[in-house]
Every structure is written in structure tokens, then in C-alpha cells.
Write an enzyme that holds these catalytic residues in place. Structure first.
Site, PDB file in Angstrom:
ATOM      1  N   ASP A  11      33.173  35.732  36.204  1.00  0.00           N
ATOM      2  CA  ASP A  11      31.638  34.266  36.930  1.00  0.00           C
ATOM      3  C   ASP A  11      30.127  34.476  36.633  1.00  0.00           C
ATOM      4  O   ASP A  11      29.972  35.719  35.255  1.00  0.00           O
ATOM      5  CB  ASP A  11      32.100  34.293  38.140  1.00  0.00           C
ATOM      6  CG  ASP A  11      31.324  35.272  39.105  1.00  0.00           C
ATOM      7  OD1 ASP A  11      31.048  35.991  38.975  1.00  0.00           O
ATOM      8  OD2 ASP A  11      30.937  34.890  40.557  1.00  0.00           O
ATOM      9  N   HIS A  12      29.851  33.506  37.325  1.00  0.00           N
ATOM     10  CA  HIS A  12      28.147  33.777  36.920  1.00  0.00           C
ATOM     11  C   HIS A  12      27.732  35.227  37.281  1.00  0.00           C
ATOM     12  O   HIS A  12      26.940  35.760  36.803  1.00  0.00           O
ATOM     13  CB  HIS A  12      26.796  32.824  36.828  1.00  0.00           C
ATOM     14  CG  HIS A  12      27.923  32.549  38.614  1.00  0.00           C
ATOM     15  ND1 HIS A  12      28.594  32.247  39.490  1.00  0.00           N
ATOM     16  CD2 HIS A  12      26.306  33.052  39.856  1.00  0.00           C
ATOM     17  CE1 HIS A  12      29.238  31.674  40.605  1.00  0.00           C
ATOM     18  NE2 HIS A  12      27.535  32.851  41.098  1.00  0.00           N
ATOM     19  N   CYS A  68      32.625  40.423  38.524  1.00  0.00           N
ATOM     20  CA  CYS A  68      32.064  39.328  39.317  1.00  0.00           C
ATOM     21  C   CYS A  68      30.581  39.958  40.164  1.00  0.00           C
ATOM     22  O   CYS A  68      30.326  41.213  39.637  1.00  0.00           O
ATOM     23  CB  CYS A  68      32.531  38.382  40.103  1.00  0.00           C
ATOM     24  SG  CYS A  68      33.543  39.483  42.068  1.00  0.00           S
ATOM     25  N   GLY A  69      29.672  39.488  41.046  1.00  0.00           N
ATOM     26  CA  GLY A  69      28.860  39.894  41.414  1.00  0.00           C
ATOM     27  C   GLY A  69      28.954  41.009  41.500  1.00  0.00           C
ATOM     28  O   GLY A  69      28.306  41.944  41.834  1.00  0.00           O
ATOM     29  N   THR A  70      29.735  41.094  43.136  1.00  0.00           N
ATOM     30  CA  THR A  70      30.631  42.692  43.609  1.00  0.00           C
ATOM     31  C   THR A  70      31.499  42.502  43.330  1.00  0.00           C
ATOM     32  O   THR A  70      31.807  44.084  43.135  1.00  0.00           O
ATOM     33  CB  THR A  70      30.811  42.315  45.332  1.00  0.00           C
ATOM     34  OG1 THR A  70      32.158  41.459  45.226  1.00  0.00           O
ATOM     35  CG2 THR A  70      30.058  42.298  45.842  1.00  0.00           C
ATOM     36  N   GLY A  71      32.662  42.407  42.393  1.00  0.00           N
ATOM     37  CA  GLY A  71      33.712  42.669  42.075  1.00  0.00           C
ATOM     38  C   GLY A  71      34.568  42.685  42.798  1.00  0.00           C
ATOM     39  O   GLY A  71      36.485  42.087  42.703  1.00  0.00           O
ATOM     40  N   GLY A  73      35.402  39.740  45.175  1.00  0.00           N
ATOM     41  CA  GLY A  73      36.209  38.135  44.849  1.00  0.00           C
ATOM     42  C   GLY A  73      37.184  38.376  43.611  1.00  0.00           C
ATOM     43  O   GLY A  73      38.455  37.777  43.694  1.00  0.00           O
ATOM     44  N   HIS A 101      46.554  57.416  40.667  1.00  0.00           N
ATOM     45  CA  HIS A 101      47.883  57.197  42.959  1.00  0.00           C
ATOM     46  C   HIS A 101      48.722  55.699  42.671  1.00  0.00           C
ATOM     47  O   HIS A 101      49.461  55.785  42.593  1.00  0.00           O
ATOM     48  CB  HIS A 101      47.273  56.977  42.915  1.00  0.00           C
ATOM     49  CG  HIS A 101      46.562  58.361  43.434  1.00  0.00           C
ATOM     50  ND1 HIS A 101      45.998  58.930  44.423  1.00  0.00           N
ATOM     51  CD2 HIS A 101      47.032  59.412  42.254  1.00  0.00           C
ATOM     52  CE1 HIS A 101      46.315  60.576  44.285  1.00  0.00           C
ATOM     53  NE2 HIS A 101      46.636  61.367  43.647  1.00  0.00           N
ATOM     54  N   ARG A 112      26.173  42.993  39.637  1.00  0.00           N
ATOM     55  CA  ARG A 112      25.037  43.151  40.592  1.00  0.00           C
ATOM     56  C   ARG A 112      24.772  44.745  40.332  1.00  0.00           C
ATOM     57  O   ARG A 112      23.257  44.754  41.142  1.00  0.00           O
ATOM     58  CB  ARG A 112      25.219  41.577  41.826  1.00  0.00           C
ATOM     59  CG  ARG A 112      24.667  40.608  41.070  1.00  0.00           C
ATOM     60  CD  ARG A 112      24.910  39.210  41.532  1.00  0.00           C
ATOM     61  NE  ARG A 112      24.953  37.968  41.080  1.00  0.00           N
ATOM     62  CZ  ARG A 112      25.275  37.413  41.954  1.00  0.00           C
ATOM     63  NH1 ARG A 112      26.049  37.312  42.835  1.00  0.00           N
ATOM     64  NH2 ARG A 112      25.472  36.055  41.542  1.00  0.00           N
ATOM     65  N   ARG A 135      55.714  61.406  42.723  1.00  0.00           N
ATOM     66  CA  ARG A 135      55.452  60.164  44.420  1.00  0.00           C
ATOM     67  C   ARG A 135      54.692  59.385  44.087  1.00  0.00           C
ATOM     68  O   ARG A 135      54.980  58.730  45.486  1.00  0.00           O
ATOM     69  CB  ARG A 135      54.796  61.634  45.649  1.00  0.00           C
ATOM     70  CG  ARG A 135      53.692  61.671  45.022  1.00  0.00           C
ATOM     71  CD  ARG A 135      53.305  62.854  46.052  1.00  0.00           C
ATOM     72  NE  ARG A 135      51.956  62.987  46.235  1.00  0.00           N
ATOM     73  CZ  ARG A 135      51.172  63.644  45.269  1.00  0.00           C
ATOM     74  NH1 ARG A 135      52.099  64.175  43.950  1.00  0.00           N
ATOM     75  NH2 ARG A 135      49.627  63.990  45.408  1.00  0.00           N
ATOM     76  N   HIS A 136      54.339  59.124  43.732  1.00  0.00           N
ATOM     77  CA  HIS A 136      53.381  58.006  43.541  1.00  0.00           C
ATOM     78  C   HIS A 136      54.192  56.392  43.393  1.00  0.00           C
ATOM     79  O   HIS A 136      53.649  55.006  43.080  1.00  0.00           O
ATOM     80  CB  HIS A 136      51.750  58.075  42.295  1.00  0.00           C
ATOM     81  CG  HIS A 136      51.319  58.911  43.279  1.00  0.00           C
ATOM     82  ND1 HIS A 136      50.827  58.913  44.357  1.00  0.00           N
ATOM     83  CD2 HIS A 136      50.922  60.024  42.326  1.00  0.00           C
ATOM     84  CE1 HIS A 136      49.702  60.133  44.459  1.00  0.00           C
ATOM     85  NE2 HIS A 136      50.296  60.631  42.798  1.00  0.00           N
ATOM     86  N   ARG A 139      55.761  55.056  45.774  1.00  0.00           N
ATOM     87  CA  ARG A 139      54.397  54.259  46.380  1.00  0.00           C
ATOM     88  C   ARG A 139      54.456  53.086  46.185  1.00  0.00           C
ATOM     89  O   ARG A 139      54.213  51.962  46.414  1.00  0.00           O
ATOM     90  CB  ARG A 139      53.139  55.170  47.271  1.00  0.00           C
ATOM     91  CG  ARG A 139      53.960  56.259  47.985  1.00  0.00           C
ATOM     92  CD  ARG A 139      53.051  56.935  47.429  1.00  0.00           C
ATOM     93  NE  ARG A 139      53.521  58.406  48.601  1.00  0.00           N
ATOM     94  CZ  ARG A 139      52.426  59.975  48.321  1.00  0.00           C
ATOM     95  NH1 ARG A 139      51.621  59.891  47.925  1.00  0.00           N
ATOM     96  NH2 ARG A 139      53.111  60.341  49.507  1.00  0.00           N
TER      97      ARG A 139
HETATM   98  C1  RB5 Z   1      28.610  35.267  43.686  1.00  0.00           C
HETATM   99  O1  RB5 Z   1      26.868  34.196  44.154  1.00  0.00           O
HETATM  100  C2  RB5 Z   1      29.840  35.552  44.508  1.00  0.00           C
HETATM  101  O2  RB5 Z   1      29.796  35.564  45.466  1.00  0.00           O
HETATM  102  C3  RB5 Z   1      30.746  36.540  43.225  1.00  0.00           C
HETATM  103  O3  RB5 Z   1      30.001  37.260  42.013  1.00  0.00           O
HETATM  104  C4  RB5 Z   1      31.335  37.713  43.659  1.00  0.00           C
HETATM  105  O4  RB5 Z   1      30.374  38.485  44.542  1.00  0.00           O
HETATM  106  C5  RB5 Z   1      32.324  37.547  44.576  1.00  0.00           C
HETATM  107  O5  RB5 Z   1      33.093  38.179  45.444  1.00  0.00           O
END
Ligand code: RB5
Length: 150
Positions: A11-12, A68-71, A73, A101, A112, A135-136, A139
Site C-alpha cells: 500500500d502507500h 505496508c506501514g507495519t506489515g 494489516g 517451523h 515504515r 514434527r512441524h 502442526r
Molecule cells: C496505512 O496508514 C497503514 O494503516 C497501513 O500501511 C498498515 O500499516 C496497516 O497495517
């Protein structure tokens, strides 16, 4: 040997690293299918996670890389696609364990909070590590069977 194919999307929040990671993946010998986004205007990450995750689930691509920003979402959205095991990766150690695993087939990354160079190291480990089996296997099979219990 057949070229390994990567479904790439962002995403952005991840767009700033996507093109650099695409070039780097290609320089490492991978074929990359780019599912967008195409610029840094605000978009909704599930739209892009879905496209790339489905390409992996259908076998058009071998692995997914979603940024994405955090990965986070991207990971949550990709894991809604049947057959996907997406892991949000913030270190090479977690990348190794997600393959050994969990047999993860999609890596989600933060654009970010993780640098481009660190994301390259994470992907190098992710794409260079085999599933341990043993074993994995039991699971991971139990994880996937949850899809049929709903
Ligand atoms: C977008 O602002 C942000 O929410 C998205 O990139 C991501 O971090 C979501 O998990």
C-alpha cells in the site's frame, strides 16, 4: 531449475520500498509479479494483499512479499486467503523460523519501521530457508485444516 516467482504488493505505507525491493529481488534471480500499488497515494491494503495472496494460493507465484506501514494489516488480510500462511517479519531470525517451523508462503514487511537494507536481509533469509518438515508438518497441517472447519 525453474525461476522462483514472487508476488509483490504494497500500500502507500510500503510503496517507498517496493520498487527497490523489486529490483533487488530481480537482481537475486527471482521473477517478480508486481500487483501494485502504483504510487504513494492513499489506498486500502486489503485490496493489494488479496491480489498477491491469491496469486500465491493459485500457484501462479511461489511466495508473496507484501509491504505496508507495519506489515500487520497485510498479514491479517493475506491470511484470510485459503492456503496462505503469511508472517509479519521484523528480523532475519523470525524469517528463518517462519520458514523452518511454519512453512510461511507470504512474508509481510514494514515499510515504515524497518529499513530497506534490513528488509533485504529478512527476505534473503526467508527465501533461502527450507521448511524443516518432521514434527512441524503435523502442526502446519493442523493450521490448514482449520480452513475446513469453518
Ligand atoms: C496505512 O496508514 C497503514 O494503516 C497501513 O500501511 C498498515 O500499516 C496497516 O497495517
Amino acid at each position: 531449475m525453474a525461476q522462483i516467482r514472487i508476488a509483490l504488493a504494497s500500500d502507500h505505507g510500503g510503496f517507498g520500498q517496493k520498487d527497490d525491493l523489486k529490483l533487488w529481488l530481480e537482481s537475486q534471480g527471482f521473477a517478480v509479479d508486481d500487483f501494485g500499488c502504483d504510487d504513494d497515494s492513499s489506498v486500502d491494503y486489503p485490496d493489494y494483499a488479496k491480489l498477491a495472496a491469491r496469486a500465491v494460493a493459485q500457484g501462479d507465484d511461489d511466495y508473496g512479499v507484501l509491504i505496508c506501514g507495519t506489515g500487520i494489516g497485510m498479514m491479517i488480510a493475506a491470511n484470510k486467503v485459503r492456503g496462505i500462511r503469511a508472517a509479519n517479519l521484523t528480523s532475519p531470525e523470525f524469517a528463518r523460523l517462519s520458514r523452518e517451523h511454519n512453512n510461511a508462503n507470504v512474508a509481510t514487511l514494514s515499510g515504515r519501521f524497518t529499513s530497506l537494507e534490513d528488509n533485504k536481509k529478512i527476505l534473503e533469509t526467508f527465501l533461502g530457508t527450507e521448511f524443516s518438515g518432521d514434527r512441524h508438518t503435523r502442526r502446519v497441517e493442523k493450521i490448514m485444516s482449520i480452513e475446513n472447519e469453518e
